[in-house]
Design a protein around this motif. Structure first.
Motif, PDB file in Angstrom:
ATOM      1  N   ARG A  18       0.836  -1.212   0.000  1.00 43.85           N
ATOM      2  CA  ARG A  18       0.000   0.000   0.000  1.00 43.85           C
ATOM      3  C   ARG A  18       0.864   1.252   0.000  1.00 43.85           C
ATOM      4  NH1 ARG A  18      -2.563  -2.758   4.336  1.00 43.85           N
ATOM      5  NH2 ARG A  18      -1.936  -1.076   5.731  1.00 43.85           N
ATOM      6  N   ARG A  22       1.281   4.033  -2.821  1.00 42.15           N
ATOM      7  CA  ARG A  22       0.765   5.305  -2.292  1.00 42.15           C
ATOM      8  C   ARG A  22      -0.765   5.335  -2.339  1.00 42.15           C
ATOM      9  NH1 ARG A  22       4.973   7.063  -5.620  1.00 42.15           N
ATOM     10  NH2 ARG A  22       3.517   8.049  -7.039  1.00 42.15           N
ATOM     11  N   VAL A  23      -1.389   4.277  -1.810  1.00 38.59           N
ATOM     12  CA  VAL A  23      -2.847   4.220  -1.729  1.00 38.59           C
ATOM     13  C   VAL A  23      -3.263   4.233  -0.268  1.00 38.59           C
ATOM     14  CG1 VAL A  23      -3.189   3.032  -3.918  1.00 38.59           C
ATOM     15  CG2 VAL A  23      -2.889   1.685  -1.850  1.00 38.59           C
ATOM     16  N   GLU A  24      -4.457   4.741  -0.054  1.00 34.55           N
ATOM     17  CA  GLU A  24      -5.019   4.831   1.285  1.00 34.55           C
ATOM     18  C   GLU A  24      -6.367   4.131   1.295  1.00 34.55           C
ATOM     19  OE1 GLU A  24      -5.095   8.942   2.336  1.00 34.55           O
ATOM     20  OE2 GLU A  24      -2.921   9.167   2.158  1.00 34.55           O
ATOM     21  N   GLN A  27      -9.346   4.245  -1.489  1.00 31.93           N
ATOM     22  CA  GLN A  27      -8.850   4.563  -2.829  1.00 31.93           C
ATOM     23  C   GLN A  27      -8.933   3.323  -3.709  1.00 31.93           C
ATOM     24  OE1 GLN A  27      -5.019   6.410  -2.846  1.00 31.93           O
ATOM     25  NE2 GLN A  27      -4.887   6.444  -5.067  1.00 31.93           N
ATOM     26  N   SER A  28      -9.161   3.519  -4.990  1.00 28.54           N
ATOM     27  CA  SER A  28      -9.309   2.408  -5.919  1.00 28.54           C
ATOM     28  C   SER A  28      -7.969   1.893  -6.420  1.00 28.54           C
ATOM     29  CB  SER A  28     -10.138   2.844  -7.135  1.00 28.54           C
ATOM     30  OG  SER A  28     -11.444   3.154  -6.753  1.00 28.54           O
ATOM     31  N   VAL A  29      -7.922   0.586  -6.603  1.00 32.36           N
ATOM     32  CA  VAL A  29      -6.793  -0.068  -7.268  1.00 32.36           C
ATOM     33  C   VAL A  29      -7.386  -0.907  -8.400  1.00 32.36           C
ATOM     34  CG1 VAL A  29      -5.272  -0.134  -5.258  1.00 32.36           C
ATOM     35  CG2 VAL A  29      -6.800  -2.041  -5.694  1.00 32.36           C
ATOM     36  N   ALA A  43      -2.479   1.596  -8.623  1.00 29.94           N
ATOM     37  CA  ALA A  43      -3.402   2.576  -8.058  1.00 29.94           C
ATOM     38  C   ALA A  43      -4.124   3.304  -9.182  1.00 29.94           C
ATOM     39  CB  ALA A  43      -2.639   3.579  -7.197  1.00 29.94           C
ATOM     40  N   ARG A  45      -5.555   6.592 -10.378  1.00 30.35           N
ATOM     41  CA  ARG A  45      -5.401   8.013 -10.064  1.00 30.35           C
ATOM     42  C   ARG A  45      -6.439   8.816 -10.843  1.00 30.35           C
ATOM     43  NH1 ARG A  45      -2.310   6.958  -6.015  1.00 30.35           N
ATOM     44  NH2 ARG A  45      -0.256   6.183  -6.457  1.00 30.35           N
TER      45      ARG A  45
END
Length: 86
Positions: A18, A22-24, A27-29, A43, A45
């Motif tokens: 993660r 740089r995902v929290e 947030q979509s992946v 990720a 963006r």
């Protein structure tokens, strides 16, 4: 290290991954299957927003490109042919 799927076919993404992406939370992946049988996770963006100045500049490029000064009938004949209203 490997991770087991839950009964709902879910897996927890490890903290190190993660952070690398740089995902929290929330947030979509997305996933992309690769020809070698592996899967690429990345990720999603959101697209960069255009600034007001960029938007005005884009509009300015189109200024004067229309068919100003023509009546609706003339525009219809130009785009659809002489028999547009028959």
């Amino acid at each position: 290290m490997s991770y087991a799927l839950t009964v709902k076919s879910q897996v927890t993404v490890p903290k190190a991954i993660r952070q690398h992406l740089r995902v929290e939370p929330g947030q979509s992946v997305d996933y992309e299957p690769l020809p070698d049988g592996s899967v690429r996770m990345f990720a999603v963006r959101p697209p960069a927003r255009q600034t007001a100045a960029e938007f005005r500049a884009a509009l300015e490029r189109w200024r004067g490109k229309g068919i100003a000064g023509m009546s609706t009938d003339e525009i219809m004949r130009e785009t659809r042919g002489d028999d547009w209203n028959r």
